[in-house]
Design a protein around this motif. Structure first.
Motif, PDB file in Angstrom:
ATOM      1  N   VAL A   1     -35.461  -5.480  32.181  1.00  0.00           N
ATOM      2  CA  VAL A   1     -34.643  -6.571  31.629  1.00  0.00           C
ATOM      3  C   VAL A   1     -33.494  -6.052  30.779  1.00  0.00           C
ATOM      4  N   GLU A   2     -33.508  -4.780  30.422  1.00  0.00           N
ATOM      5  CA  GLU A   2     -32.406  -4.189  29.654  1.00  0.00           C
ATOM      6  C   GLU A   2     -31.190  -3.870  30.525  1.00  0.00           C
ATOM      7  N   VAL A   3     -31.362  -3.837  31.843  1.00  0.00           N
ATOM      8  CA  VAL A   3     -30.249  -3.505  32.731  1.00  0.00           C
ATOM      9  C   VAL A   3     -29.220  -4.628  32.661  1.00  0.00           C
ATOM     10  N   PRO A   4     -27.986  -4.288  32.333  1.00  0.00           N
ATOM     11  CA  PRO A   4     -26.944  -5.319  32.205  1.00  0.00           C
ATOM     12  C   PRO A   4     -26.468  -5.833  33.558  1.00  0.00           C
ATOM     13  N   ALA A   5     -25.582  -6.811  33.500  1.00  0.00           N
ATOM     14  CA  ALA A   5     -25.085  -7.462  34.712  1.00  0.00           C
ATOM     15  C   ALA A   5     -24.083  -6.619  35.497  1.00  0.00           C
ATOM     16  N   THR A   6     -23.419  -5.677  34.826  1.00  0.00           N
ATOM     17  CA  THR A   6     -22.402  -4.884  35.526  1.00  0.00           C
ATOM     18  C   THR A   6     -22.674  -3.392  35.377  1.00  0.00           C
ATOM     19  N   LEU A   7     -22.143  -2.651  36.328  1.00  0.00           N
ATOM     20  CA  LEU A   7     -22.272  -1.204  36.291  1.00  0.00           C
ATOM     21  C   LEU A   7     -21.509  -0.637  35.099  1.00  0.00           C
ATOM     22  N   LYS A   8     -20.363  -1.199  34.783  1.00  0.00           N
ATOM     23  CA  LYS A   8     -19.594  -0.740  33.630  1.00  0.00           C
ATOM     24  C   LYS A   8     -20.429  -0.840  32.355  1.00  0.00           C
TER      25      LYS A   8
END
Length: 162
Positions: free
Chosen positions: A98-105
């Motif tokens: 769940v810590e993975v953000p919405a964008t690669l940046k």
């Protein structure tokens, strides 16, 4: 002191000395090894979650392999000192995913922050705690150098291009 095999840590050549089984280690140095391993485990788990989300993108696909090598070097030291090695229970954990953000940046920016924190952790806490153990300091120095000189610039480049 007898030396075992050489290994590469993200472009930094280091050597792991053979440590006699059950060599003595004080609690402070043992805790430093445990914290270093936990940090490597956390990084591997987060980078694996990023790869699961975005595919085998660089630099995550390269650096995850380096994190595994870093953990392996720490495990070798811990076993040499008779320290029980915990498994990486962070891999695949929902709390990490769940810590993975919405964008690669954003993921790259998180990588930048993580590598700065990792570098500083070694300088501020871990290396002073292991001051009396040249073998541990040698590995810690290699891991810190990998964060500062290899991983951090890779994540900075990633954040700039995404």
């Amino acid at each position: 002191m007898k030396w075992t095999f050489p290994f590469v840590i993200a472009g930094v050549m280091a050597f792991v000395p053979a440590v006699a089984p059950a060599a003595t280690i004080d609690n402070q140095a043992e805790q430093a090894l445990m914290r270093a391993l936990a940090d490597e485990y956390n990084a591997e788990a987060f980078y694996a979650a990023v790869i699961e989300t975005f595919g085998p993108v660089r630099p995550f696909s390269n650096i995850i392999e380096a994190e595994r090598m870093h953990a392996s070097a720490l495990v070798d030291l811990m076993r040499g000192y008779g320290i029980d090695v915990p498994p990486n229970d962070k891999l695949g954990a929902q709390a990490v995913e769940v810590e993975v953000p919405a964008t690669l940046k954003e993921a790259c920016l998180m990588g930048v922050e993580a590598e700065i924190l990792n570098r500083d952790l070694y300088t501020r806490d871990l290396m002073p705690a292991a001051a009396g153990y040249p073998d541990i300091l040698r590995v810690f120095g290699g891991l810190q150098a990998a964060s500062e000189n290899s991983h951090l610039p890779a994540f900075q480049r990633c954040a700039q291009r995404n």
